[in-house]
Design an enzyme around this catalytic site. Structure first.
Site, PDB file in Angstrom:
ATOM      1  N   ARG A 276       1.573   4.788  -1.394  1.00 17.55           N
ATOM      2  CA  ARG A 276       0.832   5.957  -0.888  1.00 17.55           C
ATOM      3  C   ARG A 276      -0.134   6.408  -1.974  1.00 17.55           C
ATOM      4  O   ARG A 276       0.276   6.997  -2.978  1.00 17.55           O
ATOM      5  CB  ARG A 276       1.797   7.084  -0.515  1.00 17.55           C
ATOM      6  N   GLU A 348       5.337   1.797   7.772  1.00 19.35           N
ATOM      7  CA  GLU A 348       4.106   1.498   8.510  1.00 19.35           C
ATOM      8  C   GLU A 348       3.132   0.653   7.693  1.00 19.35           C
ATOM      9  O   GLU A 348       2.818   0.980   6.550  1.00 19.35           O
ATOM     10  CB  GLU A 348       3.412   2.796   8.918  1.00 19.35           C
ATOM     11  N   SER A 351      -1.447   0.323  12.474  1.00 23.46           N
ATOM     12  CA  SER A 351      -1.300   1.130  13.690  1.00 23.46           C
ATOM     13  C   SER A 351      -2.506   0.873  14.576  1.00 23.46           C
ATOM     14  O   SER A 351      -3.573   0.482  14.096  1.00 23.46           O
ATOM     15  CB  SER A 351      -1.184   2.619  13.369  1.00 23.46           C
ATOM     16  N   ARG A 388      -0.496  -1.391   0.879  1.00 16.07           N
ATOM     17  CA  ARG A 388       0.806  -1.487   1.551  1.00 16.07           C
ATOM     18  C   ARG A 388       1.146  -2.932   1.904  1.00 16.07           C
ATOM     19  O   ARG A 388       2.312  -3.326   1.878  1.00 16.07           O
ATOM     20  CB  ARG A 388       0.820  -0.617   2.811  1.00 16.07           C
TER      21      ARG A 388
END
Length: 425
Positions: A276, A348, A351, A388
């Site tokens: 993050r 996640e 998306s 990520r």
């Protein structure tokens, strides 16, 4: 924004959507009231203007006392028209302001609830049993430091917390991911795009990022420009104020851009490593389609995301995101979450959202089909959010000696390298 006609005809549906999002239901009644004032003041203005025009034809023909009375009435009408015009403008401004605060209508199949109320739709791949393999997995930061790939200490020194350097094979791994993702998107018919990282307020507001997401947006006050959190913003605004011929649809773009997010609500979350962060690079898919095709396109975007994660040989699941966890623009959203071994949970990675006509109405993007001109539908889908994805690759493909196996899809973009080896410093 939603269609005002739908609001008038079925306000309960809009109330239910607001309730499902966990947002202000009273906003619907305030909007209905403002819209009624807008329409009634518009009628009043039109009636007064018609009378004013009729009076303008009578005055030249009148004489004496009749003309005096008509002139007196004309003066009164002039004041009444001005007041009606002001009232109409005020009601219209209030209607637009309230309309911009409404989120998109939630799709009826979306699970109702908050962040943890999602529904798992599919699970793919096999989670490795590191204990059975005889070693405890290292986290991505430890692996990244062993590989000479990630430097968060100097990132913090130079820019502050949640910044980082990708170095050596880390930088090469990003470039490999971006090139492989763009190659997949291009093969699927997407037009590659390098997009601006700074956009005007109307672009940011038009895509719905100045509402509930405003706290995460960086704003340059001196220039009144916004740093984008995703290339969805410039890709959505690319056709702003345009009418597109129906035979050109679907239009599909794959944007690569830096992304900037304050992560304002994430204090204390994911502070270790690069999961993050405030700045990262991303490949984003974006589609313009006929509204009747938006649900089918949503499934197509999801399939492309699944294809990508499968090619990276990552274990992942697909979830149907719950109503209160949707962004303002999304009617429905699917997330693909990859397994992160050292966290022991899915997180996640991608998306995809069906924004129906919500963004196109705000950005004035329409489609011409014969004589009919109407708003079109927009959809977006992450293909590769780089940091990520690096986290997931390092942790899932690590080996006992700290090396990391390279998924086959990336090897051509890494000079044929099959393994990332630890380096000595």
């Amino acid at each position: 924004m939603i269609d005002l006609r739908l609001l008038r005809e079925d306000p309960d549906r809009v109330r239910a959507s607001q309730r499902a999002r966990g947002e202000d239901v009273a906003l619907v009644d305030s909007l209905l009231s403002a819209d009624e004032r807008r329409r009634s003041s518009g009628v009043r203005f039109d009636e007064l203007r018609a009378e004013q025009k009729q009076l303008g034809k009578l005055i030249p023909k009148a004489a004496g006392e009749e003309k005096t009375e008509l002139l007196k009435r004309a003066e009164q009408l002039k004041a009444d028209v001005k007041a009606a015009d002001a009232e109409r403008d005020a009601a219209d401004a209030e209607t637009q302001e309230l309309l911009l605060r409404l989120g998109n209508l939630v799709h009826p199949d979306v699970p109702v609830g908050g962040e943890e109320d999602f529904v798992t739709l599919e699970t793919h791949g096999t989670i490795r049993d590191f204990a059975a393999e005889g070693f405890a997995p290292k986290d991505h930061l430890e692996l990244g430091q062993l590989l000479g790939a990630i430097d968060v200490e100097r990132g913090a020194k130079v820019s502050g917390s949640r910044f980082y350097f990708l170095t050596g094979v880390g930088a090469l791994l990003e470039l490999a991911l971006v090139n492989a993702a763009i190659a997949q998107a291009t093969a699927a018919g997407f037009t590659p795009m390098l997009t601006p990282a700074l956009v005007r307020p109307q672009s940011m507001a038009g895509t719905g990022f100045l509402g509930q997401a405003a706290q995460d947006v960086y704003h340059l006050d001196k220039d009144d420009l916004y740093l984008v959190g995703t290339s969805e913003v410039p890709l959505a605004a690319y056709h702003m104020d345009e009418i597109i011929d129906a035979d050109r649809l679907p239009l599909r773009y794959a944007g690569f851009s830096p992304c900037f997010r304050r992560e304002a609500g994430s204090h204390g979350k994911d502070t270790r490593g690069i999961f993050r962060v405030h700045q990262f690079d991303k490949v984003e898919m974006f589609s313009y389609v006929d509204p009747e095709d938006s649900q089918a396109e949503h499934q197509r975007l999801l399939e492309w995301e699944k294809q990508w994660l499968t090619s990276l040989e990552l274990p992942f699941r697909v979830i149907d995101v719950a109503s209160a966890d949707l962004g303002a623009s999304a009617a429905r959203k699917f997330d693909c979450e990859a397994w992160i071994p050292t966290q022991g949970k899915y997180r996640e990675l991608t998306s995809t959202s069906d924004c129906t006509e919500f963004q196109s109405r705000r950005l004035s993007i329409r489609v011409r089909d014969g004589k009919q001109v109407k708003p079109l539908a927009t959809l977006n889908g992450t293909l590769c959010a780089v940091p990520r994805t690096i986290v997931a690759i390092l942790e899932n493909h690590q080996q006992a000696d700290g090396s990391v196996r390279v998924p086959e899809v990336l090897r051509p973009y890494l000079g044929g390298r099959e393994v990332l080896e630890p380096v000595s410093r």
